[in-house]
Design a protein around this motif. Structure first.
Motif, PDB file in Angstrom:
ATOM      1  N   ALA A   7       0.852  -1.188   0.000  1.00 37.97           N
ATOM      2  CA  ALA A   7       0.000   0.000   0.000  1.00 37.97           C
ATOM      3  C   ALA A   7       0.887   1.237   0.000  1.00 37.97           C
ATOM      4  O   ALA A   7       0.425   2.352   0.157  1.00 37.97           O
ATOM      5  CB  ALA A   7      -0.910  -0.007   1.228  1.00 37.97           C
ATOM      6  N   ASP A   8       2.185   0.987  -0.187  1.00 35.43           N
ATOM      7  CA  ASP A   8       3.107   2.120  -0.175  1.00 35.43           C
ATOM      8  C   ASP A   8       3.358   2.593  -1.598  1.00 35.43           C
ATOM      9  O   ASP A   8       4.313   2.193  -2.252  1.00 35.43           O
ATOM     10  CB  ASP A   8       4.427   1.725   0.490  1.00 35.43           C
ATOM     11  CG  ASP A   8       5.371   2.921   0.623  1.00 35.43           C
ATOM     12  OD1 ASP A   8       4.950   4.050   0.250  1.00 35.43           O
ATOM     13  OD2 ASP A   8       6.499   2.738   1.094  1.00 35.43           O
ATOM     14  N   THR A   9       2.464   3.440  -2.091  1.00 37.72           N
ATOM     15  CA  THR A   9       2.669   4.010  -3.415  1.00 37.72           C
ATOM     16  C   THR A   9       3.121   5.462  -3.267  1.00 37.72           C
ATOM     17  O   THR A   9       3.169   6.223  -4.204  1.00 37.72           O
ATOM     18  CB  THR A   9       1.372   3.966  -4.242  1.00 37.72           C
ATOM     19  OG1 THR A   9       0.328   4.537  -3.453  1.00 37.72           O
ATOM     20  CG2 THR A   9       1.023   2.527  -4.571  1.00 37.72           C
ATOM     21  N   TYR A  10       3.423   5.813  -2.027  1.00 39.24           N
ATOM     22  CA  TYR A  10       3.772   7.197  -1.729  1.00 39.24           C
ATOM     23  C   TYR A  10       5.266   7.425  -1.938  1.00 39.24           C
ATOM     24  O   TYR A  10       5.694   8.316  -2.666  1.00 39.24           O
ATOM     25  CB  TYR A  10       3.382   7.512  -0.287  1.00 39.24           C
ATOM     26  CG  TYR A  10       3.714   8.929   0.142  1.00 39.24           C
ATOM     27  CD1 TYR A  10       2.870   9.984  -0.209  1.00 39.24           C
ATOM     28  CD2 TYR A  10       4.847   9.198   0.901  1.00 39.24           C
ATOM     29  CE1 TYR A  10       3.170  11.282   0.179  1.00 39.24           C
ATOM     30  CE2 TYR A  10       5.147  10.490   1.298  1.00 39.24           C
ATOM     31  CZ  TYR A  10       4.310  11.524   0.932  1.00 39.24           C
ATOM     32  OH  TYR A  10       4.604  12.800   1.321  1.00 39.24           O
ATOM     33  N   ARG A  11       6.069   6.559  -1.338  1.00 45.42           N
ATOM     34  CA  ARG A  11       7.500   6.786  -1.413  1.00 45.42           C
ATOM     35  C   ARG A  11       8.028   6.355  -2.784  1.00 45.42           C
ATOM     36  O   ARG A  11       7.693   5.285  -3.285  1.00 45.42           O
ATOM     37  CB  ARG A  11       8.234   6.007  -0.318  1.00 45.42           C
ATOM     38  CG  ARG A  11       9.657   6.514  -0.097  1.00 45.42           C
ATOM     39  CD  ARG A  11      10.303   5.723   0.999  1.00 45.42           C
ATOM     40  NE  ARG A  11      10.251   4.301   0.642  1.00 45.42           N
ATOM     41  CZ  ARG A  11      11.327   3.541   0.554  1.00 45.42           C
ATOM     42  NH1 ARG A  11      12.508   4.026   0.786  1.00 45.42           N
ATOM     43  NH2 ARG A  11      11.218   2.276   0.244  1.00 45.42           N
ATOM     44  N   ILE A  12       8.879   7.194  -3.348  1.00 45.49           N
ATOM     45  CA  ILE A  12       9.466   6.903  -4.658  1.00 45.49           C
ATOM     46  C   ILE A  12      10.292   5.619  -4.565  1.00 45.49           C
ATOM     47  O   ILE A  12      11.130   5.473  -3.684  1.00 45.49           O
ATOM     48  CB  ILE A  12      10.399   8.061  -5.098  1.00 45.49           C
ATOM     49  CG1 ILE A  12       9.644   9.379  -5.152  1.00 45.49           C
ATOM     50  CG2 ILE A  12      11.050   7.746  -6.444  1.00 45.49           C
ATOM     51  CD1 ILE A  12       8.532   9.429  -6.158  1.00 45.49           C
ATOM     52  N   GLY A  13      10.025   4.719  -5.458  1.00 46.60           N
ATOM     53  CA  GLY A  13      10.856   3.507  -5.507  1.00 46.60           C
ATOM     54  C   GLY A  13      10.403   2.392  -4.578  1.00 46.60           C
ATOM     55  O   GLY A  13      10.965   1.307  -4.609  1.00 46.60           O
ATOM     56  N   ALA A  14       9.383   2.648  -3.768  1.00 50.56           N
ATOM     57  CA  ALA A  14       8.975   1.621  -2.795  1.00 50.56           C
ATOM     58  C   ALA A  14       8.449   0.370  -3.487  1.00 50.56           C
ATOM     59  O   ALA A  14       8.830  -0.754  -3.154  1.00 50.56           O
ATOM     60  CB  ALA A  14       7.926   2.190  -1.843  1.00 50.56           C
ATOM     61  N   VAL A  15       7.584   0.583  -4.477  1.00 48.36           N
ATOM     62  CA  VAL A  15       6.991  -0.553  -5.172  1.00 48.36           C
ATOM     63  C   VAL A  15       8.072  -1.307  -5.945  1.00 48.36           C
ATOM     64  O   VAL A  15       8.113  -2.541  -5.953  1.00 48.36           O
ATOM     65  CB  VAL A  15       5.857  -0.087  -6.110  1.00 48.36           C
ATOM     66  CG1 VAL A  15       5.326  -1.268  -6.914  1.00 48.36           C
ATOM     67  CG2 VAL A  15       4.739   0.557  -5.310  1.00 48.36           C
ATOM     68  N   GLU A  16       8.979  -0.527  -6.570  1.00 50.11           N
ATOM     69  CA  GLU A  16      10.059  -1.138  -7.354  1.00 50.11           C
ATOM     70  C   GLU A  16      10.942  -2.015  -6.459  1.00 50.11           C
ATOM     71  O   GLU A  16      11.354  -3.099  -6.845  1.00 50.11           O
ATOM     72  CB  GLU A  16      10.917  -0.063  -8.042  1.00 50.11           C
ATOM     73  CG  GLU A  16      10.245   0.586  -9.238  1.00 50.11           C
ATOM     74  CD  GLU A  16       9.059   1.466  -8.841  1.00 50.11           C
ATOM     75  OE1 GLU A  16       9.009   1.926  -7.674  1.00 50.11           O
ATOM     76  OE2 GLU A  16       8.155   1.671  -9.672  1.00 50.11           O
TER      77      GLU A  16
END
Lengths: 310, 239
Positions: B78-87
């Protein structure tokens, strides 16, 4: 370039090749596994050491008896199943980093949980791992029990130091073992609790083999009298036949060794207590080794798991 | 009398230390490892302030349960906020080969869960939140309400300042927490925060993260280990 996922990639690679994590590892781990035991032996004889009453010197006896068996040239694993107090660590000055719980949850292979004691003795701390066996699914359980079987295949003796008292856990160990030593002292309270232990075991359907050890006796005669007394009572009122294995004399060297956190068998090998324990070890190994249990080819840890889940 | 005590197996040398260790150990509650019921999907959520190591801890647990326990594991982030988290999570996903679902909004959680319904364990990663930001905590709450986790682990860095510690738990306590997971044990030598938390909350400790290596540096917490850490600090010996 190494990064934090190096170990993970290795694990993933091996999993893809169909290997189980327990077999994971390079040459270093292979060498380690090989050095765990020098010589393979037949199925280990599992001896639990238990007492109705606390404070009768059960843990101390377990350690020194294990060492005495080592000195007889046996490959021995001491299994500290005392879930409450980690006595074996303290009495031997060892501090195992991992315990059986790590094996049960698959985080460590069994040989990494084992620590080296003196005289080639291997020590395993149980943590609360063993009682978790009941809560695993059959696949997990199978895998873990096969780990335990490694121990049974490669040691001559597994000595289990159970907790004091007559809890469900202790009873499971006693019923699963090939035989159990019930430790008592000449004090009436300790004798009563030892009898109580025998009584609880006698009420089970499973036949367990029990032997008595009388600790902290003045002399051999006091030991014999007490051993004979409990043996007779058990025979008459519980219809239970016990062996009287022997006694250990009260000896100042024992407390001295405890203070020094070394086993008395090593630091005071000529003390009366050390001689008595060596004698017990000799008698134990001289009694006919049971081929598992009569009419039952099952393994100790599988039986144990079954008792925990009943 | 002394002899009697000694014969009963209580060591005299180091007995104060032993006593202390035992009594400290008795203060600390632990949960044991995550419970998994094969065939039944249990959601495990990790929440906490930014930069405490939620994602790394999550990946460690996911790989331990995949490889060591042979369970079916899935991930939701659910972390689509921090840049690069999903990656970051995708990289791990590719190594372990796990299904990963991304939920931008709480209302996307049911779909994600439906896709992972064959999994035994689903780990939910959440965005790092400032305990000072009420709105962020409300968002987090919405995600948790949608995913109904069986266990919610509040991830706390062992390097947290003592003065920040209780406010963090209090603010995150707006969502139901049932485990503490401590990270970065290798980055400090003071572990008093274990006792501070034990004194204030009856929430058990689940895991201790002792380094960056995935998945090795994560162990199930035991009272003895925690007491040893705290005492090791007092004795000035490395643990």
């Amino acid at each position: 370039m190494e990064d934090q996922a190096e170990g993970l990639r290795a694990l993933a690679r091996e999993a893809r090749q169909g290997k189980f994590p327990f077999e994971v590892a390079g040459p270093a781990a292979e060498a380690k596994k090989a050095s765990v035991f020098q010589a393979p032996a037949a199925r280990a004889r599992v001896v639990t050491v238990t007492s109705g009453k606390g404070g009768v010197g059960k843990s101390n006896l377990s350690i020194n008896l294990s060492l005495a068996l080592c000195r007889l040239g046996k490959q021995v694993i001491l299994f500290d199943a005392d879930l409450g107090l980690a006595n074996v660590d303290v009495l031997m000055g060892l501090s195992p980093r991992y315990n059986l719980q790590h094996v049960v949850y698959g985080m460590k292979p069994i040989h990494e949980v084992m620590v080296d004691g003196p005289e080639g003795l291997k020590v395993i701390a149980s943590g609360s791992g063993i009682s978790q066996l009941a809560n695993l699914n059959s696949g997990q359980r199978e895998r873990i029990l096969s780990q335990f079987s490694l121990l049974e295949d490669r040691a001559d003796y597994i000595v289990v130091d159970t907790g004091a008292g007559i809890s469900r856990n202790v009873l499971a160990f006693v019923l699963a073992a090939d035989e159990s030593l019930v430790v008592t002292t000449p004090e009436p309270t300790a004798r009563l609790d030892a009898y109580g232990m025998v009584k609880v075991v006698s009420q089970e359907k499973i036949q367990a083999r029990l032997s008595l050890v009388v600790n902290q006796v003045r002399d051999e005669r006091e030991g014999d009298e007490n051993g004979e007394l409990i043996r007779t009572l058990a025979q008459r009122f519980l219809n239970m036949s016990l062996d009287y294995l022997g006694c250990v004399r009260r000896d100042g060297h024992v407390s001295q060794a405890v203070r020094e956190q070394t086993p008395f068998l090593l630091s005071y090998p000529n003390s009366p207590a050390a001689r008595d324990v060596s004698l017990l070890a000799g008698r134990l190994s001289a009694t006919q080794s049971l081929e598992g249990r009569p009419g039952d080819g099952s393994r100790f840890f599988s039986r144990l798991a079954a008792f925990f889940s009943r | 009398m002394n002899d009697e005590i000694l014969d009963r197996g209580y060591p005299r040398s180091g007995s104060m230390g032993q006593l202390l260790q035992r009594s400290l150990a008795s203060m600390v509650k632990v949960s044991g490892p995550i419970e998994a019921i094969p065939g039944k999907t249990r959601v495990i959520a990790l929440i906490g302030p930014t930069g405490v190591g939620k994602t790394t801890s999550l990946v460690k647990m996911a790989s331990q349960y995949t490889y060591d326990h042979g369970l079916k594991v899935g991930l939701i982030t659910a972390d689509t906020y921090r840049i690069g988290a999903v990656e970051q999570l995708k990289i791990f996903r590719d190594i372990i080969d796990l299904p990963l679902e991304v939920a931008n909004q709480p209302d996307e959680i049911p779909d994600a869960l439906a896709k992972l319904s064959d999994r035994d364990l689903v780990f939910l990663d959440t965005a790092g939140r400032s305990p000072q930001n009420r709105r962020q905590i409300q968002d987090l709450r919405a995600f948790l309400e949608a995913s109904k986790p069986a266990e919610t682990h509040l991830v706390i860095s062992a390097t947290t300042k003592n003065s920040d510690l209780l406010p963090i738990v209090a603010k995150f306590g707006l969502v139901p927490i049932n485990r503490f997971l401590f990270t970065k044990l290798d980055e400090t030598k003071s572990y008093g925060l274990f006792l501070n938390l034990a004194a204030h909350f009856s929430i058990p400790v689940s895991y201790l993260s002792t380094g960056q290596k995935v998945p090795d540096d994560l162990e199930s917490a035991s009272p003895e280990k925690i007491a040893e850490l705290v005492l090791g600090e007092a004795h000035g010996r490395p643990s």
